[in-house]
Design an enzyme around this catalytic site. Structure first.
Site, PDB file in Angstrom:
ATOM      1  N   HIS A  30       8.186  51.403  15.028  1.00 10.74           N
ATOM      2  CA  HIS A  30       7.028  51.349  15.922  1.00 10.74           C
ATOM      3  C   HIS A  30       6.425  52.727  16.081  1.00 10.74           C
ATOM      4  O   HIS A  30       7.121  53.734  16.049  1.00 10.74           O
ATOM      5  CB  HIS A  30       7.365  50.684  17.259  1.00 10.74           C
ATOM      6  CG  HIS A  30       8.314  51.421  18.161  1.00 10.74           C
ATOM      7  ND1 HIS A  30       7.893  52.364  19.055  1.00 10.74           N
ATOM      8  CD2 HIS A  30       9.659  51.321  18.321  1.00 10.74           C
ATOM      9  CE1 HIS A  30       8.949  52.817  19.743  1.00 10.74           C
ATOM     10  NE2 HIS A  30      10.028  52.206  19.313  1.00 10.74           N
ATOM     11  N   ASP A  41      11.728  58.598  19.458  1.00 10.97           N
ATOM     12  CA  ASP A  41      11.741  57.144  19.584  1.00 10.97           C
ATOM     13  C   ASP A  41      10.295  56.692  19.487  1.00 10.97           C
ATOM     14  O   ASP A  41       9.557  56.787  20.456  1.00 10.97           O
ATOM     15  CB  ASP A  41      12.382  56.766  20.927  1.00 10.97           C
ATOM     16  CG  ASP A  41      12.313  55.275  21.226  1.00 10.97           C
ATOM     17  OD1 ASP A  41      11.860  54.513  20.362  1.00 10.97           O
ATOM     18  OD2 ASP A  41      12.708  54.877  22.335  1.00 10.97           O
ATOM     19  N   GLU A  74       5.533  48.497  21.179  1.00 10.18           N
ATOM     20  CA  GLU A  74       6.956  48.192  21.310  1.00 10.18           C
ATOM     21  C   GLU A  74       7.481  48.573  22.680  1.00 10.18           C
ATOM     22  O   GLU A  74       8.314  47.891  23.255  1.00 10.18           O
ATOM     23  CB  GLU A  74       7.776  48.930  20.234  1.00 10.18           C
ATOM     24  CG  GLU A  74       9.183  48.390  20.054  1.00 10.18           C
ATOM     25  CD  GLU A  74      10.247  49.068  20.920  1.00 10.18           C
ATOM     26  OE1 GLU A  74      11.396  48.616  20.897  1.00 10.18           O
ATOM     27  OE2 GLU A  74       9.927  50.055  21.623  1.00 10.18           O
ATOM     28  N   GLU A  75       6.980  49.683  23.220  1.00  9.75           N
ATOM     29  CA  GLU A  75       7.597  50.241  24.427  1.00  9.75           C
ATOM     30  C   GLU A  75       7.186  49.533  25.716  1.00  9.75           C
ATOM     31  O   GLU A  75       7.886  49.612  26.716  1.00  9.75           O
ATOM     32  CB  GLU A  75       7.271  51.736  24.553  1.00  9.75           C
ATOM     33  CG  GLU A  75       7.916  52.615  23.475  1.00  9.75           C
ATOM     34  CD  GLU A  75       9.434  52.700  23.618  1.00  9.75           C
ATOM     35  OE1 GLU A  75      10.007  52.093  24.534  1.00  9.75           O
ATOM     36  OE2 GLU A  75      10.037  53.376  22.773  1.00  9.75           O
ATOM     37  N   ASP A 114      14.935  51.774  14.263  1.00 10.75           N
ATOM     38  CA  ASP A 114      14.739  52.282  15.627  1.00 10.75           C
ATOM     39  C   ASP A 114      15.808  53.336  15.913  1.00 10.75           C
ATOM     40  O   ASP A 114      16.567  53.718  15.015  1.00 10.75           O
ATOM     41  CB  ASP A 114      14.786  51.127  16.647  1.00 10.75           C
ATOM     42  CG  ASP A 114      13.875  51.400  17.853  1.00 10.75           C
ATOM     43  OD1 ASP A 114      13.805  52.567  18.288  1.00 10.75           O
ATOM     44  OD2 ASP A 114      13.265  50.458  18.350  1.00 10.75           O
ATOM     45  N   HIS A 154      14.151  58.574  25.840  1.00 10.92           N
ATOM     46  CA  HIS A 154      13.050  58.457  26.804  1.00 10.92           C
ATOM     47  C   HIS A 154      12.919  59.695  27.699  1.00 10.92           C
ATOM     48  O   HIS A 154      12.578  59.595  28.875  1.00 10.92           O
ATOM     49  CB  HIS A 154      13.157  57.176  27.647  1.00 10.92           C
ATOM     50  CG  HIS A 154      12.777  55.943  26.872  1.00 10.92           C
ATOM     51  ND1 HIS A 154      12.451  54.753  27.467  1.00 10.92           N
ATOM     52  CD2 HIS A 154      12.654  55.732  25.537  1.00 10.92           C
ATOM     53  CE1 HIS A 154      12.141  53.864  26.525  1.00 10.92           C
ATOM     54  NE2 HIS A 154      12.278  54.436  25.349  1.00 10.92           N
TER      55      HIS A 154
END
Lengths: 358, 389
Positions: free
Chosen positions: B73, B182, B214-215, B239, B323
């Site tokens: 992604h 990410d 995606e997030e 991922d 994150h």
């Protein structure tokens, strides 16, 4: 890697000025649009039992469309062919269903236990009248929980149908029984969030004389219980772009978040729906239509409510989808409240949206 | 590894959250143009780069070439403007930050102009003893762009997106730290994989996909719809996953630098897992195995159920501090991910697709059932199509 279940905190900033105080109910006869809204608002149609309200909508939309059909899931789809050489398939959707309760057990005296359909809160049920499909009416009562209890558990509530205990069966659904009311510029009624979207869609088709596009008006079922109908319709239609008409929770009330939308300031263009960010391309089309008609509009970023955006967006290879919402106070209660000017602005915006080339 | 590190830096420092992927998409298209035969953009904005099969001259011809989908992604977590108060910008999140890591970050507010800003907070001197023990909630934070209220309102609107402004830092021993690894580190592995197979024969078409959305909310709408469009015979999701770090001493957690993680569990087709592991073993590539009972919290979760269902695998790059703006990985894990994909592609023969497509049993005496099933005709793909010159 995504993460689920954010522990989002409630925003409790000081409330903004409380404008537009509701005036006493007017006695003038309702305009045709408000008459339609009244009939739709008062109609019976909790999730899963949308047939009655669907027939009402079908009667209204059939003179306005080339073809009307009901799909296997129960969605009503009205189609109007366009005249343009570079026409697109545009889908507009509003949902038919409202929140409600479903009977799970009836005792011999005529007290019924129930489960919920959609975002029903126990606080809003206490003392409410509910109506069943066959017209039977029940009262929601609460069993004794001890004097100290200030919270209401759903399990402590029951429907009192002792007046006609044989009129209902286990599995029957009921919705609020509440008359539609016009108070000054404000419109008040049950299921207004759902049905105002339907009324705006019908009125848009009435006013739209000509469009270059093939237009699909979809009145979806089972939105309140997880947006289950819209995806099936979008899968069948394969639209190039889709717009969801819905309600957005207003925050122009005491104690509500300071940043947010207000009644009477135009329809809201949504950035988020539950589980979905609206598509930038479709959102831009709404903004462009708003600029051309010069109707006021608001941008709605914060509230994440259940909506049909995600299942439409996720259909097949993906459908750019945006959402236009009518600002509404007291959503999911028996007295949802909207501003009539917002509804008129939304109609004007939708007509422009469908007239423009894509 | 400098080429790889440069590419990762470029991707990490490009700004694009879920729903606002324009900048990253442009970069992906630019990079794909060097490596694939065709590029398509889906209605929701995911980019598909198609590298057609290069079968070896000896191999027999097939009516339909099998399709291998490999995706990562391209969106990152970020913030969204919700209001302006006296020139300070209030915000909500796109995807999920830990609000405790946000104060004192540099950010970019992507309004009519891109404005550098900082996330401010009250100085320790003025805090009460009780407040000093508390962490700040998202709604208490604000962004200072150093402008008057009127000027901010001119340039910034509700709904504009905000990203963390952070450059990639090279640590020692090929470790790097930065934002949006990410899943841009996987995106770089995907590009590296395409580069590795440029001069190689392969029997399958490769569909390299950079997915949107995606997030946000874990609905994986970008991956679901692009996978539906491609109808692959096998799909691999790339991922990142949580690696060992102080405070996270799970025995099962993988280690950075010890190779990509091949996932196993209900979300992964057992034969795809076996093929990945066999490919890694044959090419003697370092690899680890991660285990998921159910939802892997990646695009793989919905790619698996797209259309009639897709045999799906998941390969993850171990990463520390997910994150945050200092996500940390080891560059060798990116290279080895690309090599693992290359090894997998080379082992795939035309018969492998048949092996993965399920089976059909017909009762011998049933005439109607013996009739051949109708061939499914694929609807022509819509969206933009860019042919390679």
């Amino acid at each position: 890697m995504a993460r689920k279940n954010s522990n989002r905190e409630k925003n409790t900033a000081p409330f903004p000025a409380f404008e537009n105080q509701a005036r006493a109910p007017t006695t003038q006869p309702l305009t045709p649009f408000k008459r339609l809204l009244k009939r739709l608002s008062e109609a019976y149609g909790p999730s899963g039992s949308e047939e009655g309200v669907r027939e009402l909508v079908r009667d209204e939309i059939k003179q306005l469309a080339d073809q009307v059909r009901v799909d296997a899931f129960g969605n009503l789809i009205a189609q109007r062919r366009g005249s343009g050489s570079r026409r697109k398939k545009i889908m507009l959707s509003a949902h038919l269903d409202e929140i409600g309760v479903m009977v799970s057990f009836i005792d011999t005296r005529g007290y019924a236990r129930f489960g919920t359909l959609g975002a029903v809160k126990p606080l809003t049920l206490l003392g409410a009248r509910v109506q069943f499909e066959n017209g039977a009416v029940g009262i929601i009562g609460r069993q004794a929980q001890g004097a100290a209890r200030t919270e209401i558990d759903m399990e402590a509530l029951f429907i009192d149908v002792s007046g006609a205990p044989t009129a209902i069966q286990v599995g029957d659904s009921a919705c609020f029984a509440r008359e539609f009311l016009e108070a000054g510029d404000f419109l008040i009624g049950k299921a207004l969030g759902a049905r105002a979207g339907c009324a705006i869609l019908i009125e848009t088709m009435r006013r739209l004389k000509k469009s270059p596009h093939d237009i699909f008006c979809v009145f979806t079922v089972q939105q309140q219980v997880g947006a289950r109908g819209a995806g099936a319709a979008a899968f069948a239609i394969q639209p190039d772009v889709a717009f969801v008409l819905d309600a957005a929770s207003a925050s122009d009330m005491p104690g509500a978040p300071a940043q947010g939308i207000a009644l009477g300031k135009g329809p809201a263009i949504k950035f988020q729906d539950e589980g979905a960010l609206t598509s930038a391309r479709a959102r831009e089309m709404l903004l462009e239509a708003a600029r051309q008609t010069r109707v006021p509009y608001q941008l709605d970023v914060t509230p994440r409510a259940m909506g049909d955006t995600l299942p439409i967006q996720a259909a097949r290879e993906g459908v750019p989808t945006a959402a236009l919402a009518l600002p509404m106070r007291y959503l999911n209660t028996a007295s949802e409240m909207a501003h009539s000017r917002d509804a008129q602005d939304a109609i004007e915006l939708c007509v422009m949206l469908l007239q423009r080339p894509v | 590894m400098s080429g790889l590190s440069e590419l990762l830096t470029k991707f990490s420092q490009t700004h694009g959250t879920s729903g606002y992927e324009d900048n990253v998409r442009a970069l992906v298209v630019r990079e794909f143009k060097k490596l694939v035969d065709e590029i398509e953009i889906t209605p929701l904005g995911s980019v598909i780069g198609i590298r057609r099969a290069r079968p070896s001259p000896k191999s027999s011809r097939r009516a339909e070439t099998s399709r291998l989908l490999v995706e990562a992604h391209m969106d990152e977590i970020g913030l969204l403007v919700t209001g302006i108060e006296d020139g300070f910008v209030r915000f909500d999140e796109i995807g999920h930050f830990d609000p405790r890591v946000l104060p004192s970050q540099n950010v970019l507010v992507h309004g009519r102009k891109t404005l550098p800003g900082v996330i401010g907070s009250r100085p320790p001197h003025v805090l009460s003893a009780a407040d000093r023990k508390k962490s700040l909630a998202l709604r208490e934070l604000f962004i200072d762009v150093g402008m008057s209220d009127a000027r901010v309102r001119e340039l910034v609107r509700v709904g504009d997106f905000i990203t963390i402004d952070r450059n990639v830092i090279a640590l020692q021993n090929d470790f790097v730290a930065g934002k949006a690894f990410d899943d841009r580190s996987s995106l770089v592995a995907l590009l590296e994989f395409l580069r590795l197979v440029q001069r190689v024969n392969h029997a399958w078409d490769v569909y390299a996909v950079a997915n949107v959305n995606e997030e946000d909310s874990a609905t994986y709408v970008g991956a679901l719809t692009s996978t539906f469009r491609i109808r692959p015979h096998m799909a691999i999701c790339l991922d990142v996953t949580h690696a060992q770090q102080p405070g996270l001493h799970d025995d099962a957690a993988p280690t950075t630098g010890a190779g990509p993680c091949i996932a196993r569990g209900a979300n992964v087709h057992p034969r795809v897992f076996e093929k990945l592991r066999a490919a890694a073993a044959r090419a003697t590539l370092p690899h680890q195995i991660t285990v998921y009972g159910g939802d892997t919290e990646t695009n793989a979760w919905l790619m698996q159920v797209a259309g009639e269902g897709v045999p799906t695998g998941l390969v993850e790059i171990p990463l520390r501090y997910m994150h945050t703006s200092v996500e940390t990985i080891h560059l060798a894990d990116v290279t080895h991910t690309a090599e693992l994909l290359g090894a997998l592609l080379q082992t795939l023969t035309a018969d492998d697709a048949k092996d993965l497509q399920g089976e059909r049993f017909v009762r011998a005496e049933s005439k109607r059932a013996r009739a051949k099933p109708k061939r499914v005709v694929r609807t022509p793909a819509r969206g933009k199509k860019l042919k390679r010159k």
